[in-house]
Design an enzyme around this catalytic site. Sequence first.
Site, PDB file in Angstrom:
ATOM      1  N   ARG A   1      73.493  23.820 104.316  1.00 36.21           N
ATOM      2  CA  ARG A   1      72.704  24.482 105.359  1.00 36.21           C
ATOM      3  C   ARG A   1      72.964  25.967 105.334  1.00 36.21           C
ATOM      4  O   ARG A   1      74.077  26.399 105.041  1.00 36.21           O
ATOM      5  CB  ARG A   1      73.200  24.052 106.746  1.00 36.21           C
TER       6      ARG A   1
ATOM      7  N   GLU B   1      61.510  17.928 112.798  1.00 34.33           N
ATOM      8  CA  GLU B   1      61.308  17.140 114.011  1.00 34.33           C
ATOM      9  C   GLU B   1      60.664  18.081 115.032  1.00 34.33           C
ATOM     10  O   GLU B   1      61.175  19.185 115.248  1.00 34.33           O
ATOM     11  CB  GLU B   1      62.678  16.653 114.506  1.00 34.33           C
TER      12      GLU B   1
ATOM     13  N   LYS C   1      69.035  23.981 116.810  1.00 36.74           N
ATOM     14  CA  LYS C   1      67.925  23.954 117.756  1.00 36.74           C
ATOM     15  C   LYS C   1      68.421  23.737 119.176  1.00 36.74           C
ATOM     16  O   LYS C   1      67.892  24.314 120.113  1.00 36.74           O
ATOM     17  CB  LYS C   1      66.939  22.845 117.375  1.00 36.74           C
TER      18      LYS C   1
END
Length: 567
Positions: free
Chosen positions: A264, A38, A274
Amino acid sequence: MSDIEFSHKSATDFIRKIIREDLASGKHQQIVTRFPPEPNGHLHIGHAKSIHLNFGVANEFDGYCFMRFDDTNPVKEDEQYVEGILNDVRWLGYDWGERLTHASDYFERLYEFAEEMIQKGKAYVESLNAEEIRELRGTLTEPGKDSPYRVRSVEENMTLFRKMRGGEFEDGSHVLRAKIDMSSPNINLRDPVLYRIRKVSHQRTANQWCVYPLYDFTHGLSDALEGVTHSLCTLEFEDHRPLYNWILEEVSAPCLPRQIEFSRLNLRYSVLSKRRLIQLVEEEHVEGWDDPRMLTLSGLRRRGYPAAAIRLFCERIGISKSENNIEMNVLEDCAREELDKTAPRVMAVLRPLKVVITDYPKNETEEFEPARHPKNPEMGTRTLPFSREIYIDRDDFREDPPPKYFRLAPGKEVRLRFAYVIRCNEVIYENGKIIELRCTYDKATRSGVKAEGRKVKGIIHWVSIQHSVSAEVRLYDRLFAAPYPGRDDPERDFLKDLNPESVEIISKCKVEPALLEAKPEDVFQFERVGYFCVDSKKSRPEALVFNRTVTLRDTWAKLEQEKNPQN
Ligand code: ATP
Ligand code: MG
């Protein structure tokens, strides 16, 4: 695909196993993956894991990988991130060829899928507000309740949805929801929202749209439109998989990609979300996204990490479903391994102490030609001048040396790397501080000439004062002082765990003149000291600035051991 060497051909993780089976059974002839960031921040080392997996798998099985921007949230996204992300992926060594796409490329197709769902009675326009929707959603232990609008007719839904698109309603007044099951034990299946009204301009489609699809609706359908065979994502999407599949089955999707989740990456003593990285940047706890202490790809690059070291790291940590909290030294070791092979050697004195070789002729300069790399003769040699006055590192002299101290001390001898053996005869003080050593040298010990019967254990580095170049050196430590910043106490702000000593700036270093040729991002081994990278933003030929990439050895393992002797 790029021409980098992929050495993970033999990787046997569970995802590659599934892919091999799918190829063997004939389910797929060609493997297609995607990396879908994104554009709401820059990439970090966690993304590298996903990039390495998606592009790596595509390369390994002769398929291809889409570079797709998942740009469905116009509020948080920014064009500045797009270029940065593409740069980072390219730098890491991956090439998407022609396959650069955006979820927003599919807005029209996605809208058509939404209408198809309405037609089939699988979606409805909801007119409750966000708060009311939440109240009816239920909890993990209680089922949700149907909205009064769930029974709207297909015609009514269609009319309302078209009006939504036409801009006739205000933000938040209506949403489009999937009609699945309000009592499903999986909350993601309790009529999730598919579209919402957002009267904001999108960085790519400008004001063409005022309804935007949500992630879950967009992602699987974008995968299907691109012919993705294996949609590889992180474990937090596991609970979304039933929805991913439901959507694909309810519309006339061109194919049915399979979502597979893996864990992850987390690194101890760092943060990788982020949201937190943005906060560090915006509140100026760091100098920017590419601050050398940040585990962003741009930060690691500026710090001096070669892309090959990051690929090696991704290979080493592998892919699985189990928790992936990696020690920082695993990453650092990869840098050491790579840089040991590639970094030219030079001498640099971080804390200079003047040494005068009293019996060396006053106006003489000798030039040595040491190899740039001890194991790579093809890297050539450099010219290393030697003269009567040199700097050595303060750490390499002790007035009262402890036993087994093999460096310089009063009355003791040491070898100057590539030059001569010197003996310290006198220590000069000023206001109680040592400011100079007076030494003599032994001409017969010129490097490469073995002097008979002479045993000198210590070798130290040095630079000729007259030929040396000034430099600033930045020694970095972990950005956080706690292994899991902000974790143990949910009330605790992760910023409280910032390491107050994460950088030490040493401004009066002296380096050998070969470094005048150094270019931004070049990495060197300062012999006996560590690996250092020419800072791409701050360094100038007349004022060199180096970032320490990594020490020569893992100094943290020892520290950790002292702190937690039970480990
Ligand atoms: P963050 O949680 O850091 O904000 P994100 O998951 O929202 O990251 P995206 O831009 O959506 O970031 O990520 C693109 C891809 O990278 C996704 O497929 C995501 O699963 C993967 N990814 C992100 N962070 C990690 C990580 N720490 N380890 C492995 N893969 C990751
Ligand atoms: Mg995300």
